[in-house]
Write a protein that holds these residues in place. Structure first.
Motif, PDB file in Angstrom:
ATOM      1  N   GLU A   1      39.570  41.025  37.562  1.00 34.92           N
ATOM      2  CA  GLU A   1      38.767  40.973  38.797  1.00 34.92           C
ATOM      3  C   GLU A   1      39.100  42.148  39.710  1.00 34.92           C
ATOM      4  O   GLU A   1      38.228  42.642  40.434  1.00 34.92           O
ATOM      5  CB  GLU A   1      38.918  39.613  39.499  1.00 34.92           C
ATOM      6  CG  GLU A   1      40.076  39.486  40.473  1.00 34.92           C
ATOM      7  CD  GLU A   1      41.378  39.108  39.778  1.00 34.92           C
ATOM      8  OE1 GLU A   1      41.595  39.495  38.606  1.00 34.92           O
ATOM      9  OE2 GLU A   1      42.209  38.448  40.428  1.00 34.92           O
ATOM     10  N   ILE A   2      40.342  42.624  39.654  1.00 38.59           N
ATOM     11  CA  ILE A   2      40.700  43.782  40.482  1.00 38.59           C
ATOM     12  C   ILE A   2      40.049  45.043  39.918  1.00 38.59           C
ATOM     13  O   ILE A   2      39.535  45.882  40.661  1.00 38.59           O
ATOM     14  CB  ILE A   2      42.236  43.928  40.582  1.00 38.59           C
ATOM     15  CG1 ILE A   2      42.832  42.673  41.219  1.00 38.59           C
ATOM     16  CG2 ILE A   2      42.613  45.177  41.375  1.00 38.59           C
ATOM     17  CD1 ILE A   2      44.314  42.737  41.509  1.00 38.59           C
ATOM     18  N   GLU A   3      40.034  45.149  38.607  1.00 38.19           N
ATOM     19  CA  GLU A   3      39.368  46.290  37.980  1.00 38.19           C
ATOM     20  C   GLU A   3      37.884  46.307  38.325  1.00 38.19           C
ATOM     21  O   GLU A   3      37.282  47.359  38.525  1.00 38.19           O
ATOM     22  CB  GLU A   3      39.540  46.239  36.457  1.00 38.19           C
ATOM     23  CG  GLU A   3      40.984  46.332  36.007  1.00 38.19           C
ATOM     24  CD  GLU A   3      41.547  47.745  36.101  1.00 38.19           C
ATOM     25  OE1 GLU A   3      40.871  48.675  35.635  1.00 38.19           O
ATOM     26  OE2 GLU A   3      42.654  47.914  36.655  1.00 38.19           O
ATOM     27  N   GLU A   4      37.292  45.098  38.406  1.00 36.92           N
ATOM     28  CA  GLU A   4      35.869  45.019  38.760  1.00 36.92           C
ATOM     29  C   GLU A   4      35.624  45.506  40.182  1.00 36.92           C
ATOM     30  O   GLU A   4      34.668  46.233  40.445  1.00 36.92           O
ATOM     31  CB  GLU A   4      35.376  43.577  38.626  1.00 36.92           C
ATOM     32  CG  GLU A   4      34.560  43.334  37.377  1.00 36.92           C
ATOM     33  CD  GLU A   4      34.424  41.853  37.086  1.00 36.92           C
ATOM     34  OE1 GLU A   4      34.000  41.107  37.995  1.00 36.92           O
ATOM     35  OE2 GLU A   4      34.772  41.452  35.958  1.00 36.92           O
ATOM     36  N   LEU A   5      36.499  45.085  41.080  1.00 44.63           N
ATOM     37  CA  LEU A   5      36.388  45.541  42.465  1.00 44.63           C
ATOM     38  C   LEU A   5      36.543  47.057  42.542  1.00 44.63           C
ATOM     39  O   LEU A   5      35.825  47.735  43.273  1.00 44.63           O
ATOM     40  CB  LEU A   5      37.480  44.890  43.317  1.00 44.63           C
ATOM     41  CG  LEU A   5      37.287  43.421  43.687  1.00 44.63           C
ATOM     42  CD1 LEU A   5      38.585  42.837  44.231  1.00 44.63           C
ATOM     43  CD2 LEU A   5      36.171  43.298  44.725  1.00 44.63           C
ATOM     44  N   ALA A   6      37.481  47.570  41.764  1.00 41.75           N
ATOM     45  CA  ALA A   6      37.831  48.990  41.839  1.00 41.75           C
ATOM     46  C   ALA A   6      36.641  49.893  41.513  1.00 41.75           C
ATOM     47  O   ALA A   6      36.568  51.020  41.985  1.00 41.75           O
ATOM     48  CB  ALA A   6      38.997  49.297  40.910  1.00 41.75           C
ATOM     49  N   VAL A   7      35.708  49.367  40.723  1.00 44.51           N
ATOM     50  CA  VAL A   7      34.517  50.139  40.387  1.00 44.51           C
ATOM     51  C   VAL A   7      33.752  50.509  41.653  1.00 44.51           C
ATOM     52  O   VAL A   7      33.081  51.536  41.718  1.00 44.51           O
ATOM     53  CB  VAL A   7      33.614  49.317  39.421  1.00 44.51           C
ATOM     54  CG1 VAL A   7      32.309  50.032  39.160  1.00 44.51           C
ATOM     55  CG2 VAL A   7      34.352  49.036  38.127  1.00 44.51           C
ATOM     56  N   ARG A   8      33.894  49.671  42.697  1.00 40.85           N
ATOM     57  CA  ARG A   8      33.135  49.919  43.926  1.00 40.85           C
ATOM     58  C   ARG A   8      33.908  50.729  44.961  1.00 40.85           C
ATOM     59  O   ARG A   8      33.427  50.932  46.073  1.00 40.85           O
ATOM     60  CB  ARG A   8      32.682  48.576  44.525  1.00 40.85           C
ATOM     61  CG  ARG A   8      31.537  47.978  43.713  1.00 40.85           C
ATOM     62  CD  ARG A   8      31.005  46.702  44.325  1.00 40.85           C
ATOM     63  NE  ARG A   8      31.609  45.515  43.738  1.00 40.85           N
ATOM     64  CZ  ARG A   8      32.124  44.496  44.408  1.00 40.85           C
ATOM     65  NH1 ARG A   8      32.109  44.519  45.734  1.00 40.85           N
ATOM     66  NH2 ARG A   8      32.638  43.466  43.785  1.00 40.85           N
TER      67      ARG A   8
END
Ligand code: GDP
Ligand code: ZN
Length: 398
Positions: free
Chosen positions: A309-316
């Motif tokens: 989930e942190i990696e997903e956020l990091a995309v933004r």
């Protein structure tokens, strides 16, 4: 063994060589031949410290200077024909070539050095090498161990099998050039390991899989027999039983594991653990801190799955290389600030990232100094931002 021969044994039969127990063979002898004609002697590196290393050489090949600890070492040697001496390493003007820097397991051409003590003049080309997984162009000491014939990937059966992790270790082993072997430890803690062993065999094509228990002793002899022919290193996560296994393999030699007493240049007494350990039944184990840490820095590539989930956020995040410390437009910090992402989880993610970078840099003092400076700077910047937010009245309970 020709232990009654005082001079280095340079007979063509490599099995009779005093260093045969340390892996000397006909191929090494052939590669070494040009150095021999220059008056250099072969030696195997048992440990590296700043600018100096411990090298196992034929007894009698090196004179008195620099042979501190030789007597202790001789008692630890199974053949009695080899001693450990301290040698200066070559000036490390390497142009960034990791293969020019001495590491444990190397075969070296050593100048016995009449007055000033032994000096490593050249390294024989490595058959295999374990490279640090996070290479930095400017740092030395990238090679963690050299000339490892077998990489023992140690996996505990006492915890749930993680085949993905096993595969990462296996790929690390294969890429080093050594032959992987899987040791499944703590079989005494599982009533029936048949299916687990089958699962591991399926995930480890081309590698032998041996179930062992250091508690019952089951499988230890079979493992010792597998390792008898060469140099092995143990890889695996912390806690899987690597030290216990090394001790079980060393058996009665366990006291010999160690300690090379000597003195440093200032006359202080020093005690260091050797990292190249001859096994009683033949073969050697390389046990260096760098390779032990391999489990953690290997975990690096698994972090993105663990913290998806942190990696997903990091995309933004605004910057694609955002490290979520104090960067403007950081989506991860924003999620922490608005409570979507728990502060605990964010901290644990950062801690693991930091740990894996730390371990990768542990053998390199220069990189370490750079990193700790950088972290101090970032911590300060992060703290400042945190305080600013709190000061702004948006106090959040994370
Ligand atoms: P390392 O971090 O990989 O070096 O792991 P250790 O050798 O320190 O072992 C971690 C723990 O597992 C210790 O408490 C050991 O006593 C235990 N252990 C290691 N091997 C075995 C085994 O074969 N059976 C059991 N029951 N415990 C083991
Ligand atoms: Zn960010």
């Amino acid at each position: 063994m020709t232990s009654d021969t005082p001079a280095p044994d340079l007979t063509p039969d490599p099995a009779a060589h005093p260093l045969a127990a340390y892996g000397w063979d006909a191929d090494w002898a052939a590669v070494f031949a040009p150095y021999e004609s220059e008056g250099l002697i072969p030696g195997r590196v048992a440990r590296v410290d700043r600018g100096r290393c411990e090298v196992v050489v034929a007894a009698g090949a090196v004179g008195a200077p620099g042979t501190d600890g030789a007597a202790d070492a001789a008692t630890a040697d199974p053949s009695g024909g080899a001693v450990t001496v301290r040698a200066d390493t070559r000036p490390a003007r390497t142009g960034g070539d990791p293969d020019a820097v001495v590491c444990t397991g190397d075969w070296a051409a050593v100048d016995p050095g009449a007055g000033s003590g032994p000096v490593v003049r050249a390294l024989l080309p490595r058959r295999t090498r374990f490279l640090r997984s996070t290479p930095s162009a400017r740092s030395e000491g990238q090679v963690l161990a050299a000339n490892i014939d077998q990489a023992v990937v140690v996996v505990s059966l006492a915890v749930e099998l993680d085949l993905g992790r096993l595969e990462r270790f296996l790929s690390l082993a294969w890429s080093s050039g050594s032959q992987p072997l899987v040791a499944l430890t703590k079989t005494d803690l599982v009533p029936d390991s048949t299916h687990l062993v089958a699962d591991v065999r399926a995930a480890a094509p081309g590698a032998r899989v041996l179930p062992v228990s250091a508690v019952t002793g089951n499988g230890i002899d079979a493992l010792a027999a597998e390792l008898a022919g060469g140099t092995a290193a143990l890889l695996g996560q912390s806690g899987v039983g690597k030290s216990t296994l090394v001790n079980a393999l060393l058996g009665a030699e366990v006291q010999a594991r160690g300690e090379v007493r000597g003195s440093d240049g200032k006359g202080r007494h020093t005690t260091t653990a050797r990292e190249l350990l001859p096994l009683p039944g033949g073969g050697l184990i390389v046990d260096t801190p760098g390779l032990r840490g391999v489990g953690l820095w290997e975990a690096d590539s698994g972090l993105s799955q663990v913290f998806a989930e942190i990696e997903e956020l990091a995309v933004r995040c605004r910057f694609h290389d955002c490290e979520h410390h104090a960067e403007p437009g950081c989506a991860v910090l924003a999620a922490v600030a608005d409570g979507t992402l728990s502060h605990r989880r964010f901290e644990s993610y950062r801690k693991l990232l930091r740990e894996s970078a730390w371990i990768a840099s542990r053998t390199d003092a220069r990189l370490r100094a750079e990193l700790s400076r950088e972290w101090r700077r970032r911590e300060a910047a992060g703290r400042e931002m945190y305080e600013r937010k709190r000061g702004g009245g948006h106090r959040k309970a994370f």
